[in-house]
Write a protein that holds these residues in place. Structure first.
Motif, mmCIF file in Angstrom:
data_model
loop_
_atom_site.group_PDB
_atom_site.id
_atom_site.type_symbol
_atom_site.label_atom_id
_atom_site.label_comp_id
_atom_site.label_asym_id
_atom_site.label_seq_id
_atom_site.Cartn_x
_atom_site.Cartn_y
_atom_site.Cartn_z
ATOM 1 N N GLU A 105 -73.322 -49.443 25.255
ATOM 2 C CA GLU A 105 -72.982 -50.352 24.169
ATOM 3 C C GLU A 105 -72.552 -51.649 24.856
ATOM 4 N N MET A 106 -73.419 -52.655 24.796
ATOM 5 C CA MET A 106 -73.136 -53.892 25.524
ATOM 6 C C MET A 106 -73.121 -55.089 24.580
ATOM 7 N N PRO A 107 -72.190 -56.036 24.809
ATOM 8 C CA PRO A 107 -72.165 -57.211 23.931
ATOM 9 C C PRO A 107 -73.467 -57.994 24.031
ATOM 10 N N ALA A 108 -74.005 -58.392 22.885
ATOM 11 C CA ALA A 108 -75.228 -59.194 22.850
ATOM 12 C C ALA A 108 -74.832 -60.634 22.559
ATOM 13 N N MET A 109 -73.741 -61.062 23.162
ATOM 14 C CA MET A 109 -73.214 -62.404 22.935
ATOM 15 C C MET A 109 -72.476 -62.803 24.201
ATOM 16 N N SER A 110 -72.472 -64.077 24.511
ATOM 17 C CA SER A 110 -71.797 -64.484 25.736
ATOM 18 C C SER A 110 -70.526 -65.259 25.436
ATOM 19 N N GLU A 111 -70.306 -65.535 24.143
ATOM 20 C CA GLU A 111 -69.054 -66.170 23.751
ATOM 21 C C GLU A 111 -68.804 -65.922 22.274
ATOM 22 N N GLY A 112 -67.637 -66.347 21.802
ATOM 23 C CA GLY A 112 -67.326 -66.202 20.379
ATOM 24 C C GLY A 112 -66.480 -64.970 20.109
ATOM 25 N N LYS A 113 -66.214 -64.771 18.828
ATOM 26 C CA LYS A 113 -65.298 -63.708 18.403
ATOM 27 C C LYS A 113 -65.986 -62.361 18.308
ATOM 28 N N LEU A 114 -65.277 -61.342 18.737
ATOM 29 C CA LEU A 114 -65.755 -59.973 18.583
ATOM 30 C C LEU A 114 -64.698 -59.207 17.804
ATOM 31 N N LEU A 115 -65.126 -58.435 16.815
ATOM 32 C CA LEU A 115 -64.197 -57.545 16.111
ATOM 33 C C LEU A 115 -64.991 -56.352 15.603
ATOM 34 N N GLY A 116 -64.523 -55.177 15.955
ATOM 35 C CA GLY A 116 -65.200 -53.974 15.489
ATOM 36 C C GLY A 116 -64.285 -52.769 15.626
ATOM 37 N N PHE A 117 -64.757 -51.657 15.068
ATOM 38 C CA PHE A 117 -63.974 -50.419 15.100
ATOM 39 C C PHE A 117 -64.849 -49.276 15.544
ATOM 40 N N GLN A 118 -64.252 -48.373 16.317
ATOM 41 C CA GLN A 118 -64.959 -47.129 16.596
ATOM 42 C C GLN A 118 -64.051 -45.951 16.265
ATOM 43 N N LEU A 119 -64.598 -45.082 15.419
ATOM 44 C CA LEU A 119 -63.895 -43.880 14.983
ATOM 45 C C LEU A 119 -64.614 -42.681 15.566
ATOM 46 N N TRP A 120 -63.855 -41.731 16.114
ATOM 47 C CA TRP A 120 -64.457 -40.475 16.575
ATOM 48 C C TRP A 120 -64.075 -39.374 15.604
ATOM 49 N N ILE A 121 -65.114 -38.684 15.110
ATOM 50 C CA ILE A 121 -64.895 -37.527 14.236
ATOM 51 C C ILE A 121 -65.276 -36.284 15.026
ATOM 52 N N ASN A 122 -64.402 -35.292 15.024
ATOM 53 C CA ASN A 122 -64.715 -34.062 15.742
ATOM 54 C C ASN A 122 -65.863 -33.328 15.036
ATOM 55 N N MET A 123 -66.583 -32.498 15.805
ATOM 56 C CA MET A 123 -67.608 -31.630 15.206
ATOM 57 C C MET A 123 -67.126 -30.187 15.350
ATOM 58 N N PRO A 124 -67.387 -29.345 14.352
ATOM 59 C CA PRO A 124 -66.991 -27.940 14.481
ATOM 60 C C PRO A 124 -67.882 -27.245 15.517
ATOM 61 N N ALA A 125 -67.400 -26.134 16.072
ATOM 62 C CA ALA A 125 -68.123 -25.402 17.123
ATOM 63 C C ALA A 125 -69.588 -25.190 16.739
ATOM 64 N N LYS A 126 -69.831 -24.855 15.479
ATOM 65 C CA LYS A 126 -71.208 -24.513 15.069
ATOM 66 C C LYS A 126 -72.166 -25.710 15.096
ATOM 67 N N LEU A 127 -71.622 -26.950 15.186
ATOM 68 C CA LEU A 127 -72.500 -28.131 15.224
ATOM 69 C C LEU A 127 -72.509 -28.837 16.583
ATOM 70 N N LYS A 128 -71.599 -28.414 17.488
ATOM 71 C CA LYS A 128 -71.454 -29.115 18.770
ATOM 72 C C LYS A 128 -72.686 -29.000 19.674
ATOM 73 N N ARG A 129 -73.544 -28.012 19.418
ATOM 74 C CA ARG A 129 -74.728 -27.822 20.277
ATOM 75 C C ARG A 129 -75.997 -28.350 19.612
ATOM 76 N N ASN A 130 -75.836 -29.031 18.517
ATOM 77 C CA ASN A 130 -77.013 -29.543 17.788
ATOM 78 C C ASN A 130 -77.711 -30.682 18.533
ATOM 79 N N LYS A 131 -78.951 -30.911 18.137
ATOM 80 C CA LYS A 131 -79.697 -32.064 18.616
ATOM 81 C C LYS A 131 -78.988 -33.345 18.134
ATOM 82 N N PRO A 132 -78.862 -34.356 19.007
ATOM 83 C CA PRO A 132 -78.194 -35.589 18.568
ATOM 84 C C PRO A 132 -78.922 -36.244 17.393
ATOM 85 N N GLN A 133 -78.139 -36.846 16.531
ATOM 86 C CA GLN A 133 -78.697 -37.507 15.344
ATOM 87 C C GLN A 133 -78.095 -38.885 15.233
ATOM 88 N N TYR A 134 -78.839 -39.763 14.645
ATOM 89 C CA TYR A 134 -78.482 -41.143 14.700
ATOM 90 C C TYR A 134 -78.752 -41.808 13.365
#
Ligand code: FE
Length: 280
Positions: A105-134
């Motif tokens: 995840e790399m900034p696509a800007m060389s100046e100016g304001k940046l503001l964002g959030f990243q939230l991590w949601i846990n996955m239950p055991a039964k979904l932790k081995r799944n194919k990644p989805q996007y």
């Protein structure tokens, strides 16, 4: 109906991650380690390019979902499944890492304001081995409710007629970005077993019916369980309201990997070193 009250107000902690990106972490800290199912909440924001320019070079994840919400600035991402994209203000990227993904995840800007959030949601055991989805949602496709008192952007869940893109999710998540005018009220129903919190970006709010300590910018407001949220803006305020059904499983953390046991963390580290990590 049980009105939701404040449990605890926690200051976000200034820290850095990736290749030295400055951020404010509010969940995933000693005071708010795990608000099941939420593992982490980071605000990354700066007007100074030196605080973000190094970005987050390639790194792995396993066992979690990451939800990134950009408000200002642009980021470019690339991952081991071949997905590529450019996040612009208002956009949401929802990644279910499952068995494993390597991304940057790399900034696509060389100046100016940046503001964002990243939230991590846990996955239950039964979904932790799944194919990644996007999932990628352009800002202008986000469900938005507008009236004279407020604007509610719906990243997950439902508010009035505005609905988020994630349907039938195992934790039934709610993720609202609310801008509330001075002296106005925001009300919504919440499933009674959900854990929930407010992250206050700007302004000052009162939650529930009881008297609580004053809130201010960069406060994580952990909430009690209940089924009705009432937030009043003492001045024009902007906040995130996030809620989800607890998973109730043991967790083992190993940086970017979150599994159920220490042995599974060691397995993830070994897979990464052996080059057998990203199978998809
Ligand atoms: Fe990441």
């Amino acid at each position: 109906m049980k009105t939701i009250e404040i449990k605890k107000i926690v200051e976000a902690i200034e820290t850095s991650d990736g290749a030295g990106v400055k951020l404010k972490r509010s969940i995933g800290t000693p005071e708010a380690d795990y608000i099941d199912p939420f593992l982490m909440l980071d605000e990354f924001g700066s007007e100074n390019k030196d605080d973000y320019i190094a970005g987050f070079p390639p790194h792995p994840h396993r066992g979690i979902e990451t939800v990134t919400y950009m408000l200002k600035g642009e980021f470019e991402h690339e991952d081991s499944t071949g997905a590529k994209g450019r996040m612009t203000p208002g956009d949401v990227q929802w990644m279910k890492t499952g068995a494993g993904i390597i991304h940057s995840e790399m900034p696509a800007m060389s100046e100016g304001k940046l503001l964002g959030f990243q939230l991590w949601i846990n996955m239950p055991a039964k979904l932790k081995r799944n194919k990644p989805q996007y999932l990628y949602i352009k800002g202008n496709e986000l469900g938005t409710h507008k009236d004279a008192d407020k604007v509610v952007k719906v990243i997950a869940g439902k508010f009035e007629k505005a609905e988020g893109p994630e349907k039938n999710h195992n934790v039934d998540p709610i993720y609202f970005h609310v801008v509330l005018e001075k002296n106005k009220e925001f009300k919504c129903n919440v499933p009674k077993d959900h854990n929930s919190f407010i992250y206050l970006l700007t302004g000052q709010v009162t939650v529930g019916d009881k008297k609580h300590k004053e809130t201010h910018n960069s406060n994580l407001i952990l909430l009690d369980k209940g089924d009705q949220l009432i937030v009043k803006a003492n001045k024009k305020s902007e906040f995130l309201f996030i809620a989800g059904k607890p998973i109730g499983e043991p967790i083992a953390r190993g940086g970017p990997f979150v599994m159920n046991t220490k042995a599974e963390i060691l397995e993830a580290v070994q897979d990464y070193h052996n080059g057998t990590f990203a199978k998809y």
